[in-house]
Design a protein around this motif. Sequence first.
Motif, short mmCIF file in Angstrom:
data_model
loop_
_atom_site.label_atom_id
_atom_site.label_comp_id
_atom_site.label_asym_id
_atom_site.label_seq_id
_atom_site.Cartn_x
_atom_site.Cartn_y
_atom_site.Cartn_z
N TRP A 1 0.83 -1.21 0.00
CA TRP A 1 0.00 0.00 0.00
C TRP A 1 0.87 1.26 0.00
CZ3 TRP A 1 -4.42 -0.04 -1.86
CH2 TRP A 1 -5.45 -0.91 -1.50
N GLN A 2 1.88 1.28 0.84
CA GLN A 2 2.74 2.47 0.89
C GLN A 2 3.47 2.68 -0.42
OE1 GLN A 2 5.24 2.85 4.40
NE2 GLN A 2 3.75 1.78 5.69
N LEU A 3 3.89 1.60 -1.07
CA LEU A 3 4.54 1.72 -2.37
C LEU A 3 3.57 2.32 -3.39
CD1 LEU A 3 6.82 1.21 -4.42
CD2 LEU A 3 5.93 -1.13 -4.66
N MET A 4 2.33 1.87 -3.39
CA MET A 4 1.35 2.40 -4.34
C MET A 4 1.06 3.87 -4.07
SD MET A 4 0.67 0.29 -6.68
CE MET A 4 -0.80 1.06 -7.40
N ASP A 5 1.00 4.26 -2.79
CA ASP A 5 0.80 5.67 -2.47
C ASP A 5 1.95 6.52 -3.00
OD1 ASP A 5 -1.59 5.13 -1.21
OD2 ASP A 5 -0.72 5.04 0.80
N TYR A 6 3.15 5.96 -2.91
CA TYR A 6 4.32 6.67 -3.43
C TYR A 6 4.24 6.81 -4.95
CZ TYR A 6 9.08 7.11 -5.23
OH TYR A 6 10.19 7.50 -5.94
N ILE A 7 3.89 5.75 -5.63
CA ILE A 7 3.83 5.77 -7.10
C ILE A 7 2.73 6.72 -7.58
CG2 ILE A 7 3.33 4.40 -9.16
CD1 ILE A 7 6.06 3.82 -7.97
N THR A 8 1.56 6.64 -6.97
CA THR A 8 0.45 7.47 -7.43
C THR A 8 0.66 8.95 -7.11
OG1 THR A 8 -0.77 6.95 -5.39
CG2 THR A 8 -1.23 5.61 -7.35
N SER A 9 1.51 9.25 -6.15
CA SER A 9 1.81 10.65 -5.86
C SER A 9 3.01 11.16 -6.66
CB SER A 9 2.08 10.83 -4.36
OG SER A 9 3.24 10.11 -3.96
N THR A 10 3.81 10.25 -7.18
CA THR A 10 5.01 10.64 -7.94
C THR A 10 4.69 10.86 -9.41
OG1 THR A 10 6.44 9.42 -6.43
CG2 THR A 10 7.35 9.94 -8.59
N TYR A 11 3.78 10.05 -9.95
CA TYR A 11 3.45 10.13 -11.37
C TYR A 11 2.02 10.64 -11.53
CZ TYR A 11 7.67 7.37 -11.87
OH TYR A 11 8.98 6.94 -11.81
N ASN A 12 1.74 11.17 -12.71
CA ASN A 12 0.42 11.76 -12.98
C ASN A 12 -0.55 10.64 -13.37
OD1 ASN A 12 -1.74 13.37 -13.55
ND2 ASN A 12 -0.75 14.54 -15.17
N ILE A 13 -1.16 10.04 -12.36
CA ILE A 13 -2.01 8.88 -12.53
C ILE A 13 -3.45 9.24 -12.22
CG2 ILE A 13 -2.55 6.60 -11.56
CD1 ILE A 13 0.51 6.27 -11.18
N ASP A 14 -4.38 8.78 -13.07
CA ASP A 14 -5.80 8.94 -12.80
C ASP A 14 -6.19 7.90 -11.75
OD1 ASP A 14 -8.53 9.12 -12.75
OD2 ASP A 14 -8.81 8.90 -14.92
N THR A 15 -6.55 8.35 -10.58
CA THR A 15 -6.86 7.43 -9.49
C THR A 15 -8.16 6.66 -9.71
OG1 THR A 15 -7.87 9.25 -8.25
CG2 THR A 15 -5.56 8.72 -7.76
N ASN A 16 -8.89 7.01 -10.75
CA ASN A 16 -10.06 6.24 -11.14
C ASN A 16 -9.71 5.06 -12.04
OD1 ASN A 16 -12.25 7.81 -9.89
ND2 ASN A 16 -11.60 9.43 -11.30
N ARG A 17 -8.42 4.99 -12.41
CA ARG A 17 -8.01 3.92 -13.33
C ARG A 17 -6.78 3.20 -12.77
NH1 ARG A 17 -10.89 4.94 -18.18
NH2 ARG A 17 -10.38 2.79 -18.73
#
Length: 589
Positions: free
Chosen positions: A375-391
């Motif tokens: 979970w912490q790794l995913m939080d890091y990735i989604t905050s580092t890159y421009n990711i649509d959190t709906n996808r």
Amino acid sequence: MKVALDVKKYRYLAACMISGIALSGCGDSHSLTPSTIKADDDISSVSTISFVDLDGPKVQAIVVKYKDTLTAGSVNLNTYNAYSYANLAQNYDDSAAATRNGLNGAYPAFAQQTGTPGAPAYVYVNSTPTIDSTNHTGAASGNYVIIELNTNYLLADAVPYWRAGVAGGIEQKAAITLADDVTISPSTTVKSNYVSDYYYNFAPDGSDNSVYLDTVLDDTSYVINGITGYKLYTDAVTPSYSGTTSNGVAITYPNATILSMVAGTPFQATHCFSEYDGQYHDVSLKYSLFVPADYDASKKYMVVLHIEDAGGLGDDPLISLTEAQEAANYASDRVQALAKAQGYAGLIVVIPQIPNSGQSVADNLTGNEYLPATWQLMDYITSTYNIDTNRIYASGQSMGGMQLLDMAAQRDNYFAGIWAIASQWGNNYNKSASYNGKSYFTYPTDGTIITNPNWQNWYYSISDDNILATNMTGDATATGYWNQTQTLFTSLAGVTIPYASWDPTTTSETEENTLLSNLLATSTKLGIYWDALANGSHKMTWVYANGITSSYDWLLSQTRQSEVARGKLNLSGSYANGLGTDGYNSISY
């Protein structure tokens, strides 16, 4: 005037000198006869061109480099014996391991094959060490011989070590005539890029996989196509490892991974709770990351989290990139195009490398510290890159898919879609209860990792999710637990999970994609679908599943909005088979 010595005369004189014959005994130039060169001397290197197939890394071609220039037509299918993982002997020193792997004295075993696995399919001269994928004829002349192998087979079990999967060797069994009538005589030894090495894999459950393999230590002697876009984040980069196995065999491993792919150190997760011991742990989590080469921070991307099975555990992130084909498929042009067709700039892929110590062995999905670390790794990735959190998507096989199904309940509707391969929920209604005589600890709800107040009621929590469950009917555990989910949903909510089954050994890939597309088009109140492939074993599930490309199409077309709009099932009531009573849509039970 100095006259240059022609090549034919030079070769003959050189051959005489090497064999110890006096120059006077060789005669003058008019009595010269065609000379012979030993293949053992003229072959300067052997390398392989590999790819990640459905069943793991596989040699597509062996590249033989000669010191001399060869001409087109001087080699053919009868010129060489070729060796790769498909036909190299694997010598188990543990009879129990051999029996457990279904070998019974013969290895490798194949689920399907066309012709002879690993046999030469095309042989030709080329001017570069590359495959002529268009014509399979190469060039008019060159220093390289390309031996393309038959790869149309499926291993009955996974390649135990990716360095064995890229091994290749040859024997030149027929003479080759050069343009100047010089002959390269057959080999007397095998020329290869591998050495005999001892592989030892010790799993937390006490099983082992001890075998002598032909493995590749030289990272310049092969390429693995399909995964070169990934970057590895690991600290296991020491040149070698030496030690002794529990049964007394001395082993030496090469550098832990392909050093040229290493881009950074592991992700440092902190304060990660484990249900195994009720303690918090700091976790150094190795992982692989694929970011499209043309990444643009001003554009939106999809992301998929993929977790391998327990057979993919280890300290080298390359294991999860090669053990099955998902990683290569997600990075492929075809799957990247699926994201682009929906207006996204591409798909980012995150693959944690769970070590042997992180294996989840309890079928009731008791989570260890690697779950919150992910979970912490995913939080890091989604905050580092421009990711649509709906996808945000997830896929995993066996243990990996089980971890993702557990995660799906902890953060409600976090994943827009989940593809669970040979995975299931483990019938754990109360995670504070004991399992097999062992007491487990209840996760603390800290508002960060667990955001769903009903997360322990897994059936209720995921009842509005988009899930594709793929298993084989011969996998009793996965089939049994998805049948249980089916019964519970039908009994308490009057809905049925759409289901289809077919035999992957007799159904073409086109037919399979049609069958799956028809299943996914079924009208239902659910976002959950179940395709069970006939017969087969647990481990063969992801081998066959990855050949059904419609699964990737379905996954990347799912949205978080569709889950939220669907709403959860009302699962209040009594469950008919006595596996529970009330409260399937409540935290109490």
